[in-house]
Design an enzyme around this catalytic site. Structure first.
Site, PDB file in Angstrom:
ATOM      1  N   LYS A 104      31.013  -0.860  15.617  1.00 40.85           N
ATOM      2  CA  LYS A 104      30.636  -0.805  17.034  1.00 40.85           C
ATOM      3  C   LYS A 104      29.118  -0.884  17.180  1.00 40.85           C
ATOM      4  O   LYS A 104      28.449   0.019  17.692  1.00 40.85           O
ATOM      5  CB  LYS A 104      31.192   0.458  17.685  1.00 40.85           C
TER       6      LYS A 104
ATOM      7  N   ARG B  76      34.406   6.257  12.474  1.00 44.67           N
ATOM      8  CA  ARG B  76      34.019   4.874  12.764  1.00 44.67           C
ATOM      9  C   ARG B  76      32.501   4.735  12.836  1.00 44.67           C
ATOM     10  O   ARG B  76      31.936   3.732  12.402  1.00 44.67           O
ATOM     11  CB  ARG B  76      34.676   4.408  14.057  1.00 44.67           C
TER      12      ARG B  76
ATOM     13  N   GLU C 153      39.896 -10.555  19.895  1.00 41.91           N
ATOM     14  CA  GLU C 153      39.731  -9.432  20.820  1.00 41.91           C
ATOM     15  C   GLU C 153      39.436  -9.928  22.211  1.00 41.91           C
ATOM     16  O   GLU C 153      38.917 -11.027  22.400  1.00 41.91           O
ATOM     17  CB  GLU C 153      38.540  -8.549  20.403  1.00 41.91           C
TER      18      GLU C 153
END
Length: 359
Positions: free
Chosen positions: A202, A101, A238
């Site tokens: 992220k 990620r 989210e």
């Protein structure tokens, strides 16, 4: 950029380097910073590759005021956990997924990432160097925070001339100190991400914008905020720091990771576990109306693990959901944590063990 070091007289520290555990009141752990002894640091120039870094004492770092992380937000972070088992092994949950990620995020932000192998090895070294801070079995976990930041000085908007890969750690307990489920507020004013942005990686820049919404919600008695899609304002996306699922009958639904939603490692694991016990899992757009008609709602993430949602409030409508022993969230939480702390065999290959001779 690393959090400042507490004085050496802090009651959380121990002077005995060979003690099994640090001097921590494990039962009182929440999700807050408890500085540990060591961190990992590696640097590389633009156009080069990261080579092995080194373990150094935990502390502040020096950085140019002209660095892209400070001026333009060119930075990524990850979060993962290490656990102690009943037979005193220390294991990390799926670090390769965090490494992959970070590579995706680095590509989006034009950064140089560490290789998967270097990332995993660096995490293992950091955990080993701080092994006395890994809580006793069932008392929490060692939260590991890898950072990749544009640290080299540059004035214009451009990729940094130098990158720093840094990992620090802190023992943590539950993210939400509530015995019941979460009480979420649906935010119809602010948005977390938009199509074409950085919601799917992220990035450090994703998080400061949600703080205002969180503060407002918590001041009104809510646990957290659930954001809607920016394009239509009709679909859920989210919670501020975790993914969300709804359950109706034998069908579990969760919004797709199509660019605005972070592909959580716990989310991915939960989908697999739910399918293992016979649930049909759908990754698709989920409307607010479906959310309000669901039988059960829960959140997943490294910090929250798996947490039931007790209520959701949208405008003036408040809906209560199934929680407790009959809830899927309870079953999957037990399945996941049993793998993590070694109560059941890890048949999925999710856990990476710290060699006993490390550290």
């Amino acid at each position: 950029m690393a959090p400042s070091v507490q004085p050496s007289s802090s009651p959380l520290r121990t002077s005995e380097g060979d003690e099994k555990y640090a001097n921590v009141k494990w039962e009182e752990l929440g999700f807050a910073l408890t500085p540990t002894d060591h961190m990992y640091v590696a640097k590389c120039r633009q156009g080069e590759s990261f080579s092995q870094g080194k373990i150094v004492p935990y502390g502040d770092i020096s950085i140019s005021p002209c660095s892209p992380i400070l001026n333009y937000g060119q930075g990524l972070f990850e979060g993962l956990k290490a656990y102690r088992t009943e037979d005193d092994r220390i294991r990390i949950f799926r670090p390769d997924q965090n490494a992959l990620r970070m590579q995706t995020g680095a590509d989006r932000l034009c950064m140089t990432p560490p290789s998967v192998e270097l990332f995993v090895e660096a995490v293992k070294q950091t955990v080993a160097a701080n092994k006395k801070w890994v809580p006793p079995p069932g008392k929490g976990a060692l939260y590991v925070r890898p950072l990749l930041i544009g640290s080299g000085a540059i004035l214009g908007v451009a990729p940094a001339p130098e990158y720093t890969f840094l990992i620090y750690a802190s023992p943590v307990g539950d993210y939400h100190k509530v015995s019941t489920g979460l009480n979420l507020k649906v935010d119809h004013k602010y948005h977390r991400a938009h199509s074409g942005g950085t919601g799917g990686v992220k990035s450090c820049t994703n998080y400061a914008p949600v703080v205002k919404s969180m503060v407002e919600a918590k001041s009104s008695g809510f646990s957290d905020v659930l954001f809607l899609d920016a394009a239509t304002g009709r679909n859920i996306e989210e919670v501020s720091t975790c993914n969300i699922f709804i359950v109706k009958g034998n069908i579990v639904s969760t919004p797709p990771t199509s660019g605005t939603i972070l592909p959580g490692v716990t989310r991915k694991s939960m989908i697999e576990l739910a399918r293992d016990i016979g649930y049909q899992v759908q990754e698709r757009d989920v409307s607010v109306e479906e959310l309000l008609e669901a039988e059960e709602v829960f959140c997943t993430g490294t910090a929250v693990v798996v947490k039931a949602v007790e209520t959701v409030t949208f405008h003036d409508k408040k809906v209560k959901y199934r929680t407790g022993e009959a809830a899927l969230s309870t079953k999957v939480h037990s399945m996941l944590t049993s793998i993590q702390i070694g109560l059941v065999e890890d048949t999925k290959g999710w856990m990476v063990e710290i060699d006993r001779c490390q550290g």
